[in-house]
Design an enzyme around this catalytic site. Structure first.
Site, mmCIF file in Angstrom:
data_model
loop_
_atom_site.group_PDB
_atom_site.id
_atom_site.type_symbol
_atom_site.label_atom_id
_atom_site.label_comp_id
_atom_site.label_asym_id
_atom_site.label_seq_id
_atom_site.Cartn_x
_atom_site.Cartn_y
_atom_site.Cartn_z
ATOM 1 N N SER A 99 15.113 10.490 11.351
ATOM 2 C CA SER A 99 16.423 9.925 11.605
ATOM 3 C C SER A 99 16.643 9.704 13.102
ATOM 4 O O SER A 99 15.888 8.971 13.737
ATOM 5 C CB SER A 99 17.495 10.848 10.999
ATOM 6 N N ASP A 221 18.025 5.994 0.072
ATOM 7 C CA ASP A 221 18.543 6.665 1.258
ATOM 8 C C ASP A 221 19.945 6.127 1.514
ATOM 9 O O ASP A 221 20.110 4.939 1.800
ATOM 10 C CB ASP A 221 17.636 6.385 2.464
ATOM 11 N N HIS A 249 18.517 11.252 2.430
ATOM 12 C CA HIS A 249 18.124 10.952 3.813
ATOM 13 C C HIS A 249 17.175 12.005 4.390
ATOM 14 O O HIS A 249 16.751 11.881 5.522
ATOM 15 C CB HIS A 249 19.398 10.855 4.669
#
Length: 268
Positions: A99, A221, A249
């Protein structure tokens, strides 16, 4: 007072095969710390020198090193990462980022390409805000709603945000873990970082990357649409996109075996 070393500042821990010729450096994402990699690290500990760190403001990083005005975007985090690599004199590293940590890894790779041989990017998103011709996953109203909910009822927002991020309703322990991590951060820090993340745009930077990269994308996601991952693959010259059968995620927590298999296929 003596300034902390990069290892102290970022609570760096070394594990795995310490005399290995190649290091694997893990860079966690928003709201977690180095402990988020606990399901992935053992699979590579016999082959790589493992380097784990906490980004400033998280985990065991030095709280005195954090200041809101100095960490308004992701570049200072990338500077911290390059300092760690330089302090350990690491070359030929595999950088694994999740991320926000994935974009931090990209920025670090642009700063010190001689120290990095490959990138593994999980759930990476260079720009969350949609615009004409680009899908980042969030309309302006979506982002405004997040800010409003987070400021109006912070505890409720933490729980709902954690649940949405994990997207594994049949495994509530995952959402509880993330909520616990989020709750360990000072609220003012968490909200500042959240705002900076949702408003950043690193599309130009990812297009400058020359280092081979693997983009690992969950099938579902909530924060990174498949279109975003496909965009990244089209912009990063030497990249491959691996879509895995995972929800949420955080595939390194919810679908670790699939992540490990994908990484092994890329790293050889």
């Amino acid at each position: 007072m003596t300034a902390p070393t990069p290892l102290q500042k970022n609570n760096v821990n070394i594990a795995g095969k310490r005399d290995a010729g190649q290091a694997m450096v893990f860079v966690h994402g928003f709201g977690t710390d180095q402990g988020a990699w606990h399901k992935i690290v053992p699979a590579f500990s016999q082959t790589y020198r493992i380097v784990l760190l906490d980004q400033i403001g998280s985990g065991g990083s030095q709280s005195s090193a954090y200041s809101i005005c100095n960490y308004l975007n992701l570049k200072p985090y990338a500077d911290d990462l390059t300092d760690v690599l330089a302090h350990l004199d690491i070359t030929n590293a595999v950088l694994v980022g999740h991320s926000v940590g994935a974009i931090v890894a990209v920025l670090a790779a642009l700063q010190t390409p001689q120290r990095i041989s490959k990138l593994v990017l999980l759930g990476a998103n260079p720009r969350y805000l949609n615009e004409d011709g680009y899908t980042g996953g969030f309309a302006r109203q979506d982002i405004d709603d997040i800010y409003r909910e987070a400021t109006q009822s912070y505890p409720d927002w933490l729980a709902s945000f954690a649940s949405a991020a994990m997207a594994n309703p049949d495994r509530p322990e995952l959402a509880r873990y993330f909520a616990k991590c989020l709750n360990s951060y000072p609220p003012e820090w968490l909200l500042t970082v959240l705002c900076s993340v949702l408003q950043t745009d690193y599309r130009q930077e990812i297009g400058q990357l020359e280092i081979p990269a693997q983009i690992i994308q969950s099938r579902n996601d909530p924060f990174v649409p498949l279109a975003t991952a496909e965009y990244m693959q089209s912009r990063i010259k030497h990249s491959v996109l691996q879509v895995i059968d995972a929800d949420g995620h955080f595939p390194h927590l919810g679908a670790a075996e699939q992540v490990i298999a994908a990484m092994r296929g890329f790293l050889g």
